[in-house]
Motif scaffolding. Structure first.
Motif, mmCIF file in Angstrom:
data_model
loop_
_atom_site.group_PDB
_atom_site.id
_atom_site.type_symbol
_atom_site.label_atom_id
_atom_site.label_comp_id
_atom_site.label_asym_id
_atom_site.label_seq_id
_atom_site.Cartn_x
_atom_site.Cartn_y
_atom_site.Cartn_z
ATOM 1 N N PHE A 104 10.840 2.639 4.496
ATOM 2 C CA PHE A 104 9.238 2.046 3.314
ATOM 3 C C PHE A 104 9.687 3.389 2.173
ATOM 4 O O PHE A 104 9.333 4.509 2.540
ATOM 5 N N THR A 105 9.570 3.127 1.480
ATOM 6 C CA THR A 105 9.781 3.897 -0.226
ATOM 7 C C THR A 105 8.275 4.606 -0.470
ATOM 8 O O THR A 105 8.307 5.465 -0.952
ATOM 9 N N ARG A 106 7.592 3.765 -0.188
ATOM 10 C CA ARG A 106 6.343 4.066 -1.163
ATOM 11 C C ARG A 106 4.795 4.225 0.420
ATOM 12 O O ARG A 106 4.566 2.996 0.790
ATOM 13 N N THR A 107 4.229 4.811 0.175
ATOM 14 C CA THR A 107 3.117 4.622 1.634
ATOM 15 C C THR A 107 1.680 5.481 0.687
ATOM 16 O O THR A 107 1.955 5.525 -0.075
ATOM 17 N N GLU A 108 0.928 4.849 1.276
ATOM 18 C CA GLU A 108 -0.372 4.356 0.281
ATOM 19 C C GLU A 108 -1.605 4.481 1.700
ATOM 20 O O GLU A 108 -1.628 3.261 2.218
ATOM 21 N N ALA A 109 -2.516 5.188 0.581
ATOM 22 C CA ALA A 109 -3.557 5.106 1.702
ATOM 23 C C ALA A 109 -5.279 4.423 0.591
ATOM 24 O O ALA A 109 -4.955 4.725 -0.674
ATOM 25 N N GLU A 110 -5.419 3.078 1.132
ATOM 26 C CA GLU A 110 -6.108 2.317 -0.075
ATOM 27 C C GLU A 110 -6.901 1.345 0.552
ATOM 28 O O GLU A 110 -7.080 0.583 1.868
#
Length: 609
Positions: A104-110
């Motif tokens: 995965f190239t992008r991780t995010e807490a949303e």
RNA sequence: GCCCCUGUAGCUCAAUGGACAGAGCACCGGACUUCUAAUCCGACGGUUACAGGUUCGAAUCCUGUCAGGGGCACCA
């Protein structure tokens, strides 16, 4: 019934590692690392970490609610926190701790979710390669070593085949296709109602008023006309019923004359049905007949009486019954009473369904037995399945009633072959064909006559089938000529059209490139399309586990819509070299995925239309 | 009386207990000398029947109410 379904899904979960879900490996290892990270934080760890596609358009990724579960567990343990903000806090902390995650190239807490995004250019080729390599089998599940029988269609001879019957065949056929594709050995069974009071009434009427006549024109319709006449006569003249009962007695006593005429007329119906199945593209692995299980059924009834499970009330003018609630010691009315033989000794549905259920398991070594039957028989089937268990036939618990609501005519008119309020399959098919032919002549006049007819047939059939699959089983369907013949919008022709356009592009290109470096930025429509394609294996699995062809019907339409958007916004043939090559491959993968989805629904994919 | 199913946009229907409830039809406005306009883009449209409850979170699960449909001893 519920238990069967959940057993089934438990089985599937146990074997999850065998499944070929598109990002299974990456998500599994992400889950593991997430667990470790939560462990280090010394917070509760959820039993299962589930990933769902993220709902944001043009972004391809998966999200998990794991941090919600963790925060909620903390709150339950007495910690005074606001769960949503605590979930977000945990997600952010975990994210920092994890750093980059393989795949995965992008991780995010949303909003409390932990989202992992796929870099489309990195995986585009993986998805496309997978589809193009696997071809017709793309989306299928690994073999399950389980044998499933699907009983459907069950037409009555000497009666019509109408749109109400259509829903059953379409549903059963699609369910069989999906189960098979999901990895189950699937046996398609038909159970013909070739004897019973309706047949006797028909024979009586035939003997009295039509002796020696042969069917003219559409056999099924001709058979139905005599049936309607028989019912009418017997309703109007009570004395005729006694005459018909005599015919029943003669049949029971193997009167050779009656048997001969029964066999002959029965075959007229069967020939008519076979034509319909051919038209519909349905094939069965086995045909059961009520007439062949009637005698075994009567023998079984006697055994049940001897065993004390059934109560013979014939001496006092009653039938043979099974008092299920009493046998089970239930206070509340639950299974009620099942009548398994008439007071005059003639057979009922139950007389025949019991031995047939056993025969299915014994002769076909099946693990599951699915009955596609309309919802009005829910209690009856519940009784049969439970009674099988009471009889000591444990597989009663492996029987599943796949019920569906009936098809009404506009104005809430119930379709009834008794009353003749029916839309015949043949009429419907011809009307749909005529309409489809007219449209194809308008849209694509350059096709040959044979091509036009071929296309019209595929389109008409798809248009009839799709609406039966695209609504939930337990909703009453209203048959409406106008809507049945509407080939626009959410309908099979829309999906077929997407397939045709994809095909058309591919035909105009010299060849499909083998591999291209997709190192340019992808359009939103391309990303959505890749995302959509990659979902098929999971959709197939879900559809099979929940016994819901609707899942695939929805998927096929969504995929077609996504492709139509792509088609509109992303020129393929005129694009710059690398982009052109990539889009050609994406188009080829879409075409294959559309074809696979439609095939599961029993709908053909035309090359032109 | 008991049991089952249904109730979501004007209509027909979607929606793994998750993020902003989505499509199609209809209506209104746009896009065809450009890979097939059976298409696409935009606008309009919602107290998910009602009232409680469970849950961090409910159209979804539980209880009750209302409305519609179906079933409950010799139909299939």
């Amino acid at each position: 019934m519920r238990r069967v379904a959940s057993d089934h899904s438990q089985h599937a979960i146990m074997h999850r590692s065998e499944e070929r879900m598109m990002f299974e490996q990456e998500l599994d290892s992400a889950s593991q690392r997430l667990r470790q990270s939560l462990h280090q934080l010394d917070v509760p760890i959820p039993d299962q970490i589930e990933w769902m596609p993220t709902p944001f358009e043009g972004q391809w990724g998966f999200g998990t609610n794991a941090c919600f579960l963790t925060a909620a567990a903390e709150a339950r343990a007495g910690k005074k926190v606001s769960v949503p903000s605590r979930a977000q806090e945990i997600a952010e902390t975990v994210l920092n701790d994890l750093g980059p995650i393989t795949g995965f190239t992008r991780t995010e807490a949303e909003k409390g979710y932990l989202n992992l995004y796929i870099e489309p250019t990195q995986y585009a080729n993986r998805v496309i390669d997978t589809v193009l390599d696997q071809g017709e089998s793309f989306g299928s599940g690994d073999p399950k070593k389980q044998q499933v029988m699907v009983e459907y269609s069950q037409p009555n001879t000497h009666k019509a085949f109408h749109v109400g019957h259509l829903r059953n065949v379409i549903l059963g056929g699609a369910m069989s296709n999906i189960l098979e594709f999901a990895g189950y050995n699937t046996v398609r069974a038909n159970y013909i109602g070739d004897i019973g009071w309706h047949v006797i009434q028909w024979l009586w009427c035939y003997l009295k008023f039509h002796s020696g006549e042969e069917p003219k024109g559409d056999r099924t319709r001709w058979m139905q006309d005599i049936y309607t006449e028989a019912v009418q006569l017997i309703d109007d003249h009570p004395e005729y019923e006694a005459e018909a009962r005599e015919v029943f007695a003669r049949w029971e006593n193997d009167d050779p004359e009656i048997k001969r005429i029964w066999e002959k007329t029965r075959n007229w119906s069967l020939e008519g049905f076979n034509e319909i199945y051919e038209n519909l593209g349905e094939q069965f692995d086995v045909f059961f007949y009520e007439s062949e299980v009637e005698k075994p059924g009567k023998v079984l009834v006697e055994e049940l009486i001897e065993q004390g499970l059934a109560i013979d009330e014939r001496s006092i003018g009653g039938p043979v019954v099974v008092k299920l609630d009493e046998l089970l010691g239930l206070e509340a009315e639950t299974y009620r009473v099942l009548v398994i033989l008439r007071s005059d000794g003639t057979s009922l549905y139950a007389t025949k369904d019991l031995p047939l259920a056993i025969k299915k398991f014994k002769e076909w070594q099946i693990d599951k037995s699915i009955y596609v039957i309309d919802v009005r028989q829910s209690l009856y089937l519940k009784q049969i399945f439970k009674f099988l268990e009471i009889m000591g036939f444990k597989q009663g618990a492996d029987c599943y009633h796949l019920s569906y609501e009936i098809v009404n005519l506009p104005g809430d008119v119930t379709i009834s072959s008794r009353e003749g309020t029916i839309v015949m399959f043949d009429d419907l098919m011809q009307e749909a064909f005529k309409r489809a032919l007219w449209i194809v002549e308008d849209k694509n006049p350059s096709l040959s006559v044979a091509q036009k007819k071929n296309v019209a047939e595929m389109v008409a059939l798809g248009a009839l089938k799709y609406p039966m699959l695209a609504v939930d089983n337990n909703k009453v369907a209203t048959f409406d000529w106008e809507r049945a013949l509407d080939f626009e919008g959410q309908a099979a022709p829309y999906i077929q059209y997407a397939h045709v356009r994809a095909n058309s592009i591919l035909n105009k290109a010299a060849s499909i490139p083998h591999h291209v470096p997709s190192e340019f930025e992808l359009e939103v429509q391309e990303i959505s399309l890749l995302d959509q394609i990659s979902r098929l294996p999971d959709e197939v699995k879900r559809s099979a586990e929940n016994y819901k062809p609707l899942t695939i019907a929805n998927y096929a339409f969504d995929l077609a819509r996504t492709f139509s958007e792509f088609y509109q916004h992303c020129p393929v043939l005129k694009a710059e070299k690398d982009v052109r090559a990539f889009r050609l491959r994406l188009t080829a993968a879409t075409k294959q995925t559309l074809a696979n989805s439609l095939r599961l629904l029993g709908i053909e994919s035309p090359e032109v239309m």
